[in-house]
Design a protein around this motif. Structure first.
Motif, PDB file in Angstrom:
ATOM      1  N   ALA A 159       0.939  -1.111   0.156  1.00 43.63           N
ATOM      2  CA  ALA A 159      -0.051  -0.087   0.133  1.00 43.63           C
ATOM      3  C   ALA A 159       0.906   1.175   0.055  1.00 43.63           C
ATOM      4  O   ALA A 159       0.687   2.124  -0.766  1.00 43.63           O
ATOM      5  N   TYR A 160       1.864   1.301   0.758  1.00 40.26           N
ATOM      6  CA  TYR A 160       2.707   2.459   0.893  1.00 40.26           C
ATOM      7  C   TYR A 160       3.312   2.292  -0.316  1.00 40.26           C
ATOM      8  O   TYR A 160       3.656   3.734  -0.980  1.00 40.26           O
ATOM      9  N   ALA A 161       3.960   1.438  -1.146  1.00 44.76           N
ATOM     10  CA  ALA A 161       4.888   1.450  -2.419  1.00 44.76           C
ATOM     11  C   ALA A 161       3.833   2.074  -3.271  1.00 44.76           C
ATOM     12  O   ALA A 161       4.380   2.848  -4.381  1.00 44.76           O
ATOM     13  N   VAL A 162       2.495   1.525  -3.596  1.00 46.52           N
ATOM     14  CA  VAL A 162       1.870   1.899  -4.519  1.00 46.52           C
ATOM     15  C   VAL A 162       1.615   3.511  -4.338  1.00 46.52           C
ATOM     16  O   VAL A 162       1.347   4.063  -5.589  1.00 46.52           O
ATOM     17  N   ASN A 163       1.223   3.839  -3.162  1.00 48.19           N
ATOM     18  CA  ASN A 163       0.871   5.174  -3.048  1.00 48.19           C
ATOM     19  C   ASN A 163       1.797   6.292  -3.511  1.00 48.19           C
ATOM     20  O   ASN A 163       1.932   7.291  -4.000  1.00 48.19           O
ATOM     21  N   GLU A 164       3.346   5.888  -2.982  1.00 48.41           N
ATOM     22  CA  GLU A 164       4.371   6.727  -3.529  1.00 48.41           C
ATOM     23  C   GLU A 164       4.542   6.563  -5.081  1.00 48.41           C
ATOM     24  O   GLU A 164       4.938   7.668  -5.706  1.00 48.41           O
ATOM     25  N   LEU A 165       4.088   5.429  -5.638  1.00 46.16           N
ATOM     26  CA  LEU A 165       4.277   5.380  -6.970  1.00 46.16           C
ATOM     27  C   LEU A 165       3.262   6.102  -7.790  1.00 46.16           C
ATOM     28  O   LEU A 165       3.346   7.100  -8.786  1.00 46.16           O
ATOM     29  N   LEU A 166       1.990   6.234  -7.267  1.00 48.28           N
ATOM     30  CA  LEU A 166       0.999   6.927  -7.749  1.00 48.28           C
ATOM     31  C   LEU A 166       1.146   8.342  -7.751  1.00 48.28           C
ATOM     32  O   LEU A 166       0.797   9.237  -8.639  1.00 48.28           O
ATOM     33  N   ASN A 167       1.849   8.928  -6.736  1.00 47.45           N
ATOM     34  CA  ASN A 167       2.127  10.231  -6.401  1.00 47.45           C
ATOM     35  C   ASN A 167       3.240  10.539  -7.020  1.00 47.45           C
ATOM     36  O   ASN A 167       3.727  11.881  -7.031  1.00 47.45           O
ATOM     37  N   LYS A 168       3.868   9.535  -7.815  1.00 45.44           N
ATOM     38  CA  LYS A 168       5.227  10.053  -8.667  1.00 45.44           C
ATOM     39  C   LYS A 168       6.444  10.358  -7.593  1.00 45.44           C
ATOM     40  O   LYS A 168       7.353  11.030  -8.045  1.00 45.44           O
ATOM     41  N   ASN A 169       6.438   9.837  -6.515  1.00 46.02           N
ATOM     42  CA  ASN A 169       7.594  10.018  -5.529  1.00 46.02           C
ATOM     43  C   ASN A 169       8.747   9.061  -5.816  1.00 46.02           C
ATOM     44  O   ASN A 169       9.750   9.365  -5.607  1.00 46.02           O
ATOM     45  N   VAL A 170       8.280   7.970  -6.498  1.00 48.34           N
ATOM     46  CA  VAL A 170       9.351   6.976  -6.976  1.00 48.34           C
ATOM     47  C   VAL A 170       9.199   6.628  -8.606  1.00 48.34           C
ATOM     48  O   VAL A 170       7.887   6.848  -9.037  1.00 48.34           O
ATOM     49  N   LYS A 171       9.878   6.208  -9.190  1.00 46.18           N
ATOM     50  CA  LYS A 171       9.675   5.974 -10.592  1.00 46.18           C
ATOM     51  C   LYS A 171       9.007   4.280 -10.971  1.00 46.18           C
ATOM     52  O   LYS A 171       8.522   4.317 -11.962  1.00 46.18           O
ATOM     53  N   LYS A 172       9.214   3.612 -10.013  1.00 40.87           N
ATOM     54  CA  LYS A 172       8.708   2.273 -10.058  1.00 40.87           C
ATOM     55  C   LYS A 172       8.824   1.303  -8.626  1.00 40.87           C
ATOM     56  O   LYS A 172       9.346   1.741  -7.789  1.00 40.87           O
ATOM     57  N   ILE A 173       8.054   0.399  -8.677  1.00 47.72           N
ATOM     58  CA  ILE A 173       8.199  -0.685  -7.596  1.00 47.72           C
ATOM     59  C   ILE A 173       8.718  -1.857  -8.190  1.00 47.72           C
ATOM     60  O   ILE A 173       8.390  -2.410  -9.361  1.00 47.72           O
TER      61      ILE A 173
END
Length: 316
Positions: free
Chosen positions: A143-157
């Motif tokens: 959940a945390y990783a997907v949220n960071e990805l959707l908010n474009k804080n990271v490039k991928k999971i």
């Protein structure tokens, strides 16, 4: 109640905080160097770190009032947080959540351990979480990783998991190695779909924003601007875990989950996760969080089953 004492009127909370035969009190003494004693419903403390001890015990009282269990790892985490910031507010931590605005979902902690886990996911670059199934370790990490990805804080999971054969050989599964490892990653895929939707999951996959990275192919790689989740970490070898941890690059976060009571490796091979927990336990910046059977949030019978098996295995 004086400056160097705390009053706990509820006998159950007093017992939960002090521990059976004052085992929690004795442990706090060992890590703080303070002297702690109790009399009636009062706890007294003195020493150079008594101000930290007072805040720690105050927070433990709050944990107990919220129905949480107190154990050594929890005491360690709270003491470490208070050493770093004496004004840390556990009440705020308990109110922490993961809010996926793009998926219109909010995930709030269902236990004190989960609340601390969410905070560690936000603030640390390497996070170990271990404990029985059903405690939310992998789900909250996803959940945390997907949220960071959707908010474009990271490039991928990046998703990975050790392949430990149990009964069926990988050779009998069709396709190349990536296709063969897919069945092992199904719990992670299910979690991503659960926290978002099938449509969002498919879109992320098609765009290459969710990558499968078998442990066998990690040598020479450096993970940057991404979140890497290693599930079932207890089934890594010493070499695999060391290799994985040293892939950390700029803007990356490594999340390792596992259950160290369910190791499927051959008997003579030690678990890389178990050894890492011992080797890295005193390194600042690395978070180690333990979940117990009391944190299980699946069907109520699951908690009882885990407890029964734990009791049986201890007797053996």
């Amino acid at each position: 109640m004086g400056e160097n004492s705390l009053t706990i009127d509820d006998p159950k909370i007093f017992l939960n905080v002090s521990g059976v035969n004052d085992k929690n009190i004795r442990y706090i003494e060992s890590i703080s160097g303070s002297s702690i004693s109790s009399n009636g419903n009062e706890i007294y403390f003195e020493g150079n770190n008594s101000y930290i001890v007072k805040e720690l015990i105050s927070n433990l009282i709050l944990v107990s009032k919220n129905g949480g269990n107190i154990y050594k790892n929890l005491i360690n985490i709270l003491y470490s947080e208070l050493e770093r910031d004496i004004n840390v507010n556990l009440k705020n931590i308990l109110n922490s959540k993961i809010e996926l605005s793009k998926a219109k979902k909010v995930f709030s902690p269902k236990s004190v351990a989960q609340a601390l886990y969410i905070e560690e996911l936000k603030n640390r670059d390497i996070i170990f979480s271990y404990g029985p199934a059903g405690t939310g370790k992998t789900f909250l990490a996803v959940a945390y990783a997907v949220n960071e990805l959707l908010n474009k804080n990271v490039k991928k999971i990046v998703l990975t998991r050790p392949v430990v054969e149990a009964g069926e050989s990988l050779g009998f599964l069709p396709g190349d190695f990536i296709q063969k490892i897919n069945p092992y990653l199904l719990p992670l895929f299910d979690s991503i779909i659960s926290v978002t939707s099938m449509e969002i999951y498919q879109r992320l996959s098609e765009q290459g924003l969710i990558e499968i990275a078998p442990l066998a192919y990690m040598r020479g790689r450096t993970f940057e601007n991404c979140i890497v989740i290693l599930d079932e970490g207890q089934n890594t070898t010493y070499t695999q875990m060391k290799l994985f941890l040293t892939r950390l690059g700029e803007g990356a976060k490594l999340i390792i989950t596992g259950d160290i009571t369910q190791i499927d490796l051959p008997r003579k091979i030690k678990s890389g996760m178990v050894e890492a927990l011992n080797i890295l336990k005193n390194i600042d910046g690395i978070s180690i969080l333990e979940f117990s059977e009391n944190d299980v949030i699946r069907h109520p019978l699951v908690k009882k089953i885990i407890g029964a098996y734990s009791k049986y295995e201890k007797e053996l």
